[in-house]
Enzyme design. Sequence first.
Site, PDB file in Angstrom:
ATOM      1  N   HIS A 279     -27.464 -11.966  25.466  1.00  0.00           N
ATOM      2  CA  HIS A 279     -26.167 -12.352  25.985  1.00  0.00           C
ATOM      3  C   HIS A 279     -25.216 -11.170  25.831  1.00  0.00           C
ATOM      4  CE1 HIS A 279     -28.063 -16.249  25.006  1.00  0.00           C
ATOM      5  NE2 HIS A 279     -27.415 -16.680  26.075  1.00  0.00           N
TER       6      HIS A 279
ATOM      7  N   ASP B 135     -20.575  -8.786  30.204  1.00  0.00           N
ATOM      8  CA  ASP B 135     -20.792  -9.571  31.419  1.00  0.00           C
ATOM      9  C   ASP B 135     -19.944  -9.084  32.589  1.00  0.00           C
ATOM     10  OD1 ASP B 135     -22.656 -11.206  30.290  1.00  0.00           O
ATOM     11  OD2 ASP B 135     -21.365 -12.950  30.079  1.00  0.00           O
TER      12      ASP B 135
END
Length: 410
Positions: free
Chosen positions: A141, A171
């Site tokens: 992540h 991200d």
Amino acid sequence: MTHDGTERSFTGPLAGLRVVEVGSIGPGPYCAMLLADLGADVIRVDRAQGAALVGPNADFRTEVLHRGRRSVAVDLKHPRGHEVVLDLVASADALIEGFRPGVAERLGIGPDVCLAANSRLVYGRMTGYGQDGPLAQAVGHDINYIAQSGVLALVGRQGQPPTPPLSLVGDFGGGGAVLALGLLAAVWEAGRSGRGQVVDAAMVDGSALLAAAFHGFVSAGTWRTERGTNIVDSGAPFYDAYETADGRWLAVGALEPHFYADLLDVLGLDAAALPDRDDHTRWPELAKVFADTIRERTREEWVTRAAGRGCISPVLDVQEAWVHPHNVARGTFVDVAGVTQPAPQPRFSRTTAVVDGPPPVPGEHTREALAAWGIDPDVVRDWERDGAIRLADQPAPVPTQEGSLSDEAP
């Protein structure tokens, strides 16, 4: 058509750019949103079953990262699922996918077959660790990727654990935004060379790039590697956030001497009675003076005292930011079907970028979008009959007009 039956308009500076987005979560959708915001015609290929949402969201209609594009629902594991993507690719400028290396190839939509279908295609690949290297097949992540790039170690207060900066660095900044830049650069080059290529965007690499200045500082020996001891990492007392008398927060940014002089004037402090601001060993003392002083007044009292100076700003929560007069005047946020969200950025003097409706339900535009891209209606019917594609599970939860795809949803 949009969700309400009106014609979809592509008015931004990227109008005319066609992008196929193979549905994923996080950086891929963010990249596609940036392009769609600026006018690109983006078709999102959602899963026929089990399409995913980001974070705590539970409603596709409020999934801001999906805004601005049409959705077709495709079963990529169906023997004919890859045909849908390849037919779209034939007239696309770019494709975005976020699978682990090798997955797109196994599904029959890897770069080789896509470039064979369209030699000018720019094939964008979004992963955490990149297409090669020892960690290429590893999962993770945002926090894992920015840990790998050295960014996470830089963020946080002295003596405290590293602090995850939301999912902004891996991200969205180092992932989706860097991929969007790469796609546009490659499309520009393809316009001159007539040849497409693969863009390999990794969140480790991109987050490292976002921190380029700080890697440079460390390399040059001008940055302390202990977290929270430098000028913009909460170490400097004149670049930090302080609690006010009403339990709110004030952002202090006074790096340059003239800003620092303004800060002391606003706070009513005498430089001669304070520790030397350039003596790092006395920063904790100076920080305590600032904290004690700022806690004597409310946030708005300090903002009023600092009017016209750049050394102090209120720390607005999200809902306060929505209604702040400056943000309202600039149109920084827009309300779309009851969901407040950031407006497309940046601003363009002629080719205005807009959000034309709420995000789609997966499969909401399956027939419409395929038809708009010139796919033979008979082929579409065959795919639908065979189960390679499907329509939305339910009609869109908004009033519809004749001609909208929602009328056709089962």
